[in-house]
Design an enzyme around this catalytic site. Structure first.
Site, PDB file in Angstrom:
ATOM      1  N   ASP A  61       0.828  -1.211   0.000  1.00 29.77           N
ATOM      2  CA  ASP A  61       0.000   0.000   0.000  1.00 29.77           C
ATOM      3  C   ASP A  61       0.860   1.257   0.000  1.00 29.77           C
ATOM      4  OD1 ASP A  61      -2.711  -0.762  -0.060  1.00 29.77           O
ATOM      5  OD2 ASP A  61      -2.742  -1.206   2.069  1.00 29.77           O
ATOM      6  N   GLU A 108      -5.391   6.566   0.416  1.00 27.79           N
ATOM      7  CA  GLU A 108      -5.847   5.821   1.586  1.00 27.79           C
ATOM      8  C   GLU A 108      -4.868   5.890   2.750  1.00 27.79           C
ATOM      9  OE1 GLU A 108      -7.972   1.527   2.542  1.00 27.79           O
ATOM     10  OE2 GLU A 108      -6.792   1.749   0.719  1.00 27.79           O
ATOM     11  N   ASP A 164      -6.482   4.129  -4.714  1.00 36.78           N
ATOM     12  CA  ASP A 164      -6.425   2.983  -3.800  1.00 36.78           C
ATOM     13  C   ASP A 164      -5.251   2.125  -4.250  1.00 36.78           C
ATOM     14  OD1 ASP A 164      -6.746   0.874  -2.082  1.00 36.78           O
ATOM     15  OD2 ASP A 164      -8.904   0.712  -2.358  1.00 36.78           O
ATOM     16  N   ILE A 178      -3.751  -0.630  -3.072  1.00 32.86           N
ATOM     17  CA  ILE A 178      -4.090  -2.060  -3.150  1.00 32.86           C
ATOM     18  C   ILE A 178      -5.532  -2.200  -2.691  1.00 32.86           C
ATOM     19  CG2 ILE A 178      -3.713  -4.395  -2.269  1.00 32.86           C
ATOM     20  CD1 ILE A 178      -0.793  -3.868  -2.042  1.00 32.86           C
ATOM     21  N   ASP A 179      -6.418  -2.400  -3.633  1.00 30.49           N
ATOM     22  CA  ASP A 179      -7.829  -2.633  -3.328  1.00 30.49           C
ATOM     23  C   ASP A 179      -8.054  -4.142  -3.343  1.00 30.49           C
ATOM     24  OD1 ASP A 179     -10.571  -2.236  -2.954  1.00 30.49           O
ATOM     25  OD2 ASP A 179     -10.958  -2.157  -5.106  1.00 30.49           O
ATOM     26  N   THR A 236      -7.579  -6.361   0.006  1.00 30.54           N
ATOM     27  CA  THR A 236      -6.518  -6.803   0.913  1.00 30.54           C
ATOM     28  C   THR A 236      -6.365  -8.316   0.938  1.00 30.54           C
ATOM     29  OG1 THR A 236      -6.872  -4.879   2.323  1.00 30.54           O
ATOM     30  CG2 THR A 236      -5.782  -6.778   3.321  1.00 30.54           C
ATOM     31  N   ASP A 286     -12.643   3.434  -3.607  1.00 23.88           N
ATOM     32  CA  ASP A 286     -13.081   2.064  -3.862  1.00 23.88           C
ATOM     33  C   ASP A 286     -14.006   1.950  -5.070  1.00 23.88           C
ATOM     34  OD1 ASP A 286     -11.733   0.753  -1.792  1.00 23.88           O
ATOM     35  OD2 ASP A 286     -13.302   1.199  -0.335  1.00 23.88           O
TER      36      ASP A 286
END
Length: 356
Positions: free
Chosen positions: A46, A69, A134, A136-137, A139, A295
């Site tokens: 991230d 984020e 984002d 890393i959308d 997780t 998101d």
């Protein structure tokens, strides 16, 4: 009037470079861990991806704001973790020097990396140029080698104008149909990895993810379906993200008999936009939860440019101009334009019966 070609080009390259970093993190560090504490691979990926993308945006468009984020306070307090991320970030670049140079090259120091991460602090809103990021959308999808996405969108005066999704574990073949296992063991082997982009009014495209210059794009569109009972239906893996029971009732009401496809991240938007799936529902699980703009912004535009419609569960367009969240909306309904109203009415009927 901008055609946003420069913004799309930079966004595609920036996401592609960030994907290279996330794949390195997964292959080197994600060995079965599922926590998101400050030592997890997700956190490393991230922070690193956010730094690389914001560096590129600020190099090309220095006055633009970014809604990101992450913030760098954790890294300033945890020097070992910061050093670990810096080692990854400074070694991540595109194979093609001119493409890497277009993104501003490498960050110059660990402090520059931390400053870049903190430049994702925009409050959002309906004035000016603001990017939603984002890094890393998805997780849990990332950790288990399932679906995840690196997501970037440009909003101008609250309207999404450019959207890019980097999906390392989706098949390159746009028409490969989804099945119940599409969200599971889908790591980045041969034939996988796509970069999907869209500009408002110009359609949506898909291209294979590369490591240097951008690959050639192909136009994508949603699959025309005559009868919703033939539709393939996507939903979140996590029941905490969307109500699986309500979605099963909605599918039944629409006559859909295929098992739902559960996958993490905005890979769901990408999948329906290119015709591999048809309907994506994200139903409210809480009266107070507000969806985050990062998101949904890129996926919203990509689906609409591919011939779909995206609204909340009440049939209202998603409002990206009221801050960092979709506070004016509840849930998400994405479907082919011709079928969208029918899906929304089924959603209203099921959710209305629960409330009464």
């Amino acid at each position: 009037m901008s055609d946003y070609s420069s913004e799309l080009h930079i966004a595609l390259l920036a996401v592609q470079r960030a994907v290279i970093l996330t794949k390195r993190v997964f292959n080197e560090k994600a060995k079965g861990t599922v926590s998101k504490d400050d030592k997890s691979p997700v956190t490393i990926g991230d922070f690193g991806a956010q730094a690389l993308i914001i560096k590129a945006i600020k190099h090309a468009f220095p006055k633009d704001e970014v809604v990101g984020e992450e913030e760098a306070n954790t890294l300033r307090e945890n020097k070992a973790l910061s050093n670990q991320i810096w080692e990854l970030v400074k070694g991540t670049k595109l194979d093609e020097p001119s493409s890497d140079a277009a993104l501003g090259g490498e960050l110059e120091s660990e402090e520059d990396m931390l400053k870049a991460i903190d430049q994702g602090n925009s409050k959002g809103g309906n004035k000016g140029r603001i990017w939603a990021l984002d890094p890393i959308d998805g997780t849990k999808g990332f950790l288990r080698g399932g679906q995840y996405a690196v997501c970037l969108a440009l909003m101008v005066d609250g309207q999404v104008k450019v959207g890019v999704l980097g999906c390392p574990n989706l098949p390159v073949d746009d028409k490969e149909p989804l099945d119940a296992k599409s969200g599971e063991d889908a790591s980045d082997g041969p034939g996988r990895g796509v970069l999907i982009g869209a500009v408002e009014g110009q359609g949506a495209t898909s291209r294979p993810l590369g490591t240097g210059t951008l690959q050639n794009p192909s136009a994508i569109s949603m699959r025309p379906i005559q009868d919703l009972k033939d539709a393939t239906f996507c939903e979140s893996v996590e029941a905490g993200h969307s109500s699986h029971d309500d979605q099963a009732e909605i599918a039944k009401k629409l006559g859909i008999t295929k098992p739902s496809v559960r996958m993490d991240s905005q890979a769901k938007y990408a999948s329906i936009a290119r015709g591999a799936g048809d309907v994506y529902l994200r139903l409210p699980t809480s009266k107070t939860y507000e969806e985050k703009i990062w998101d949904h912004a890129a996926g919203d535009l990509i689906v609409r440019e591919a011939g779909g419609e995206v609204t909340d569960v009440h049939g209202n367009r998603l409002d990206f101009g009221v801050g960092r969240t979709l506070k004016n909306n509840k849930g998400v309904v994405a479907a082919p334009k011709a079928s969208h109203n029918e899906v929304v009415e089924a959603v209203k009927a099921v959710l209305g019966s629960k409330a009464s």
